[in-house]
Design a protein around this motif. Structure first.
Motif, PDB file in Angstrom:
ATOM      1  N   ALA A 104       0.821  -1.220   0.000  1.00 58.06           N
ATOM      2  CA  ALA A 104       0.000   0.000   0.000  1.00 58.06           C
ATOM      3  C   ALA A 104       0.852   1.266   0.000  1.00 58.06           C
ATOM      4  CB  ALA A 104      -0.953  -0.006   1.188  1.00 58.06           C
ATOM      5  N   GLU A 105       1.912   1.268   0.838  1.00 57.94           N
ATOM      6  CA  GLU A 105       2.728   2.483   0.898  1.00 57.94           C
ATOM      7  C   GLU A 105       3.468   2.761  -0.403  1.00 57.94           C
ATOM      8  OE1 GLU A 105       6.536   4.338   3.167  1.00 57.94           O
ATOM      9  OE2 GLU A 105       5.084   3.324   4.447  1.00 57.94           O
ATOM     10  N   PRO A 106       4.245   1.796  -0.936  1.00 59.54           N
ATOM     11  CA  PRO A 106       4.928   2.098  -2.210  1.00 59.54           C
ATOM     12  C   PRO A 106       3.937   2.449  -3.331  1.00 59.54           C
ATOM     13  CG  PRO A 106       5.256  -0.211  -1.573  1.00 59.54           C
ATOM     14  CD  PRO A 106       4.637   0.490  -0.402  1.00 59.54           C
ATOM     15  N   PHE A 107       2.782   1.798  -3.330  1.00 59.81           N
ATOM     16  CA  PHE A 107       1.780   2.100  -4.357  1.00 59.81           C
ATOM     17  C   PHE A 107       1.313   3.549  -4.223  1.00 59.81           C
ATOM     18  CE2 PHE A 107      -2.769   2.697  -5.158  1.00 59.81           C
ATOM     19  CZ  PHE A 107      -2.793   2.523  -6.530  1.00 59.81           C
ATOM     20  N   THR A 108       0.953   3.952  -3.011  1.00 60.88           N
ATOM     21  CA  THR A 108       0.412   5.295  -2.806  1.00 60.88           C
ATOM     22  C   THR A 108       1.477   6.367  -3.043  1.00 60.88           C
ATOM     23  OG1 THR A 108      -1.073   4.326  -1.162  1.00 60.88           O
ATOM     24  CG2 THR A 108      -0.990   6.717  -1.250  1.00 60.88           C
ATOM     25  N   VAL A 109       2.721   6.076  -2.647  1.00 62.75           N
ATOM     26  CA  VAL A 109       3.805   7.028  -2.898  1.00 62.75           C
ATOM     27  C   VAL A 109       3.954   7.252  -4.406  1.00 62.75           C
ATOM     28  CG1 VAL A 109       6.334   7.313  -2.812  1.00 62.75           C
ATOM     29  CG2 VAL A 109       5.068   6.680  -0.743  1.00 62.75           C
ATOM     30  N   LYS A 110       3.963   6.166  -5.189  1.00 65.39           N
ATOM     31  CA  LYS A 110       4.090   6.306  -6.644  1.00 65.39           C
ATOM     32  C   LYS A 110       2.873   7.019  -7.220  1.00 65.39           C
ATOM     33  CE  LYS A 110       7.022   2.285  -7.586  1.00 65.39           C
ATOM     34  NZ  LYS A 110       6.748   1.008  -6.919  1.00 65.39           N
ATOM     35  N   LEU A 111       1.710   6.652  -6.722  1.00 64.70           N
ATOM     36  CA  LEU A 111       0.468   7.283  -7.185  1.00 64.70           C
ATOM     37  C   LEU A 111       0.505   8.786  -6.929  1.00 64.70           C
ATOM     38  CD1 LEU A 111      -2.534   7.116  -8.143  1.00 64.70           C
ATOM     39  CD2 LEU A 111      -3.147   6.727  -5.754  1.00 64.70           C
ATOM     40  N   TRP A 112       0.945   9.165  -5.735  1.00 67.15           N
ATOM     41  CA  TRP A 112       0.957  10.583  -5.360  1.00 67.15           C
ATOM     42  C   TRP A 112       1.981  11.361  -6.158  1.00 67.15           C
ATOM     43  CZ3 TRP A 112      -3.433  10.665  -3.196  1.00 67.15           C
ATOM     44  CH2 TRP A 112      -3.917  11.847  -2.633  1.00 67.15           C
ATOM     45  N   ARG A 113       3.131  10.737  -6.403  1.00 68.88           N
ATOM     46  CA  ARG A 113       4.146  11.412  -7.219  1.00 68.88           C
ATOM     47  C   ARG A 113       3.603  11.632  -8.630  1.00 68.88           C
ATOM     48  NH1 ARG A 113       9.789   9.824  -7.814  1.00 68.88           N
ATOM     49  NH2 ARG A 113      10.157  12.048  -7.786  1.00 68.88           N
ATOM     50  N   MET A 114       2.898  10.625  -9.131  1.00 69.31           N
ATOM     51  CA  MET A 114       2.323  10.734 -10.470  1.00 69.31           C
ATOM     52  C   MET A 114       1.260  11.830 -10.509  1.00 69.31           C
ATOM     53  SD  MET A 114       0.766   7.638 -12.686  1.00 69.31           S
ATOM     54  CE  MET A 114       0.520   7.842 -14.439  1.00 69.31           C
ATOM     55  N   LEU A 115       0.423  11.865  -9.484  1.00 68.69           N
ATOM     56  CA  LEU A 115      -0.628  12.878  -9.392  1.00 68.69           C
ATOM     57  C   LEU A 115      -0.018  14.282  -9.391  1.00 68.69           C
ATOM     58  CD1 LEU A 115      -3.644  13.629  -8.861  1.00 68.69           C
ATOM     59  CD2 LEU A 115      -3.140  13.389  -6.418  1.00 68.69           C
ATOM     60  N   LEU A 116       0.991  14.495  -8.540  1.00 62.74           N
ATOM     61  CA  LEU A 116       1.631  15.809  -8.455  1.00 62.74           C
ATOM     62  C   LEU A 116       2.338  16.164  -9.765  1.00 62.74           C
ATOM     63  CD1 LEU A 116       3.034  15.684  -4.806  1.00 62.74           C
ATOM     64  CD2 LEU A 116       1.017  16.901  -5.626  1.00 62.74           C
ATOM     65  N   PHE A 117       2.946  15.154 -10.397  1.00 65.32           N
ATOM     66  CA  PHE A 117       3.615  15.383 -11.673  1.00 65.32           C
ATOM     67  C   PHE A 117       2.609  15.821 -12.738  1.00 65.32           C
ATOM     68  CE2 PHE A 117       4.656  13.642 -15.876  1.00 65.32           C
ATOM     69  CZ  PHE A 117       5.734  14.465 -16.184  1.00 65.32           C
ATOM     70  N   GLU A 118       1.467  15.125 -12.806  1.00 67.09           N
ATOM     71  CA  GLU A 118       0.472  15.460 -13.825  1.00 67.09           C
ATOM     72  C   GLU A 118      -0.062  16.884 -13.620  1.00 67.09           C
ATOM     73  OE1 GLU A 118       0.002  14.003 -16.517  1.00 67.09           O
ATOM     74  OE2 GLU A 118       0.876  12.048 -16.158  1.00 67.09           O
ATOM     75  N   ILE A 119      -0.184  17.294 -12.365  1.00 66.22           N
ATOM     76  CA  ILE A 119      -0.635  18.654 -12.062  1.00 66.22           C
ATOM     77  C   ILE A 119       0.414  19.661 -12.555  1.00 66.22           C
ATOM     78  CG2 ILE A 119      -1.086  20.301 -10.199  1.00 66.22           C
ATOM     79  CD1 ILE A 119      -2.286  17.840  -8.645  1.00 66.22           C
ATOM     80  N   LYS A 120       1.688  19.387 -12.242  1.00 67.72           N
ATOM     81  CA  LYS A 120       2.768  20.281 -12.676  1.00 67.72           C
ATOM     82  C   LYS A 120       2.836  20.329 -14.194  1.00 67.72           C
ATOM     83  CE  LYS A 120       5.754  19.595  -8.615  1.00 67.72           C
ATOM     84  NZ  LYS A 120       6.157  20.969  -8.231  1.00 67.72           N
ATOM     85  N   ARG A 121       2.696  19.158 -14.824  1.00 72.97           N
ATOM     86  CA  ARG A 121       2.752  19.112 -16.281  1.00 72.97           C
ATOM     87  C   ARG A 121       1.588  19.903 -16.895  1.00 72.97           C
ATOM     88  NH1 ARG A 121       3.778  14.010 -19.906  1.00 72.97           N
ATOM     89  NH2 ARG A 121       2.039  13.025 -18.856  1.00 72.97           N
ATOM     90  N   ALA A 122       0.400  19.737 -16.318  1.00 76.13           N
ATOM     91  CA  ALA A 122      -0.771  20.455 -16.836  1.00 76.13           C
ATOM     92  C   ALA A 122      -0.552  21.967 -16.742  1.00 76.13           C
ATOM     93  CB  ALA A 122      -2.017  20.036 -16.072  1.00 76.13           C
ATOM     94  N   LYS A 123       0.060  22.393 -15.628  1.00 76.43           N
ATOM     95  CA  LYS A 123       0.280  23.824 -15.434  1.00 76.43           C
ATOM     96  C   LYS A 123       1.367  24.353 -16.373  1.00 76.43           C
ATOM     97  CE  LYS A 123       0.280  25.460 -11.283  1.00 76.43           C
ATOM     98  NZ  LYS A 123       0.746  25.580  -9.883  1.00 76.43           N
ATOM     99  N   ALA A 124       2.288  23.481 -16.782  1.00 80.22           N
ATOM    100  CA  ALA A 124       3.385  23.894 -17.662  1.00 80.22           C
ATOM    101  C   ALA A 124       2.991  23.851 -19.133  1.00 80.22           C
ATOM    102  CB  ALA A 124       4.602  22.998 -17.432  1.00 80.22           C
ATOM    103  N   THR A 125       1.842  23.255 -19.420  1.00 82.76           N
ATOM    104  CA  THR A 125       1.391  23.122 -20.803  1.00 82.76           C
ATOM    105  C   THR A 125       0.368  24.211 -21.121  1.00 82.76           C
ATOM    106  OG1 THR A 125       1.662  20.723 -20.630  1.00 82.76           O
ATOM    107  CG2 THR A 125       0.350  21.525 -22.474  1.00 82.76           C
ATOM    108  N   PRO A 126       0.633  24.999 -22.141  1.00 83.28           N
ATOM    109  CA  PRO A 126      -0.361  26.046 -22.465  1.00 83.28           C
ATOM    110  C   PRO A 126      -1.666  25.397 -22.911  1.00 83.28           C
ATOM    111  CG  PRO A 126       1.349  25.926 -24.163  1.00 83.28           C
ATOM    112  CD  PRO A 126       1.758  24.979 -23.061  1.00 83.28           C
ATOM    113  N   SER A 127      -2.783  25.883 -22.397  1.00 77.45           N
ATOM    114  CA  SER A 127      -4.064  25.266 -22.765  1.00 77.45           C
ATOM    115  C   SER A 127      -4.569  25.804 -24.085  1.00 77.45           C
ATOM    116  CB  SER A 127      -5.087  25.510 -21.660  1.00 77.45           C
ATOM    117  OG  SER A 127      -5.089  26.874 -21.321  1.00 77.45           O
TER     118      SER A 127
END
Length: 127
Positions: A104-127
């Motif tokens: 559960a912990e390694p899964f959630t850590v990877k999930l959370w990193r992915m979630l935060l990454f996707e947010i950062k990527r979305a903000k860095a991409t012009p809409s």
């Protein structure tokens, strides 16, 4: 040594961050559980950019298959519903621990990193 030519943004390139920028985004996300879980999640961005369905759902599905040996659509939906409800990381981890135990912990850590990454990527991409 000659100076490297200045990077020119070619019009044929897809809009959005370059691979170097993506690496920088990834390295800016904490890897330690406590630091990671303390990060503020910009849920509006996460939910509006479509990353949950496009990128996170297939990843969760693949992980569940790896951990449990079969496709678990119910569990995948459960995790995605938790994210859609803006559930805190520690709570998501506690919930999936019922099924994944020590994974559960390694899964959630990877999930959370992915979630935060996707947010950062979305903000860095012009809409």
């Amino acid at each position: 040594g000659s100076a490297a030519p200045a990077a020119t943004s070619s019009s044929s390139a897809a809009p959005g961050p370059s691979s170097e920028e993506l690496k920088a985004l990834i390295s800016s996300i904490p890897t330690k559980r406590d630091e990671l879980y303390a990060c503020e999640v910009e849920w509006e961005v996460a939910l509006s950019c479509g990353a949950l369905e496009e990128r996170i759902r297939p990843w969760v599905s693949k992980k569940m298959e790896e951990y449990l040996g079969e496709d678990e659509p119910t569990l995948v939906n459960f995790v995605l519903d938790k994210l859609a409800a803006r559930t805190a990381a520690a709570e998501v981890e506690a919930e999936v621990a019922k099924v994944l135990d020590e994974e559960a912990e390694p899964f959630t850590v990877k999930l959370w990193r992915m979630l935060l990454f996707e947010i950062k990527r979305a903000k860095a991409t012009p809409s």
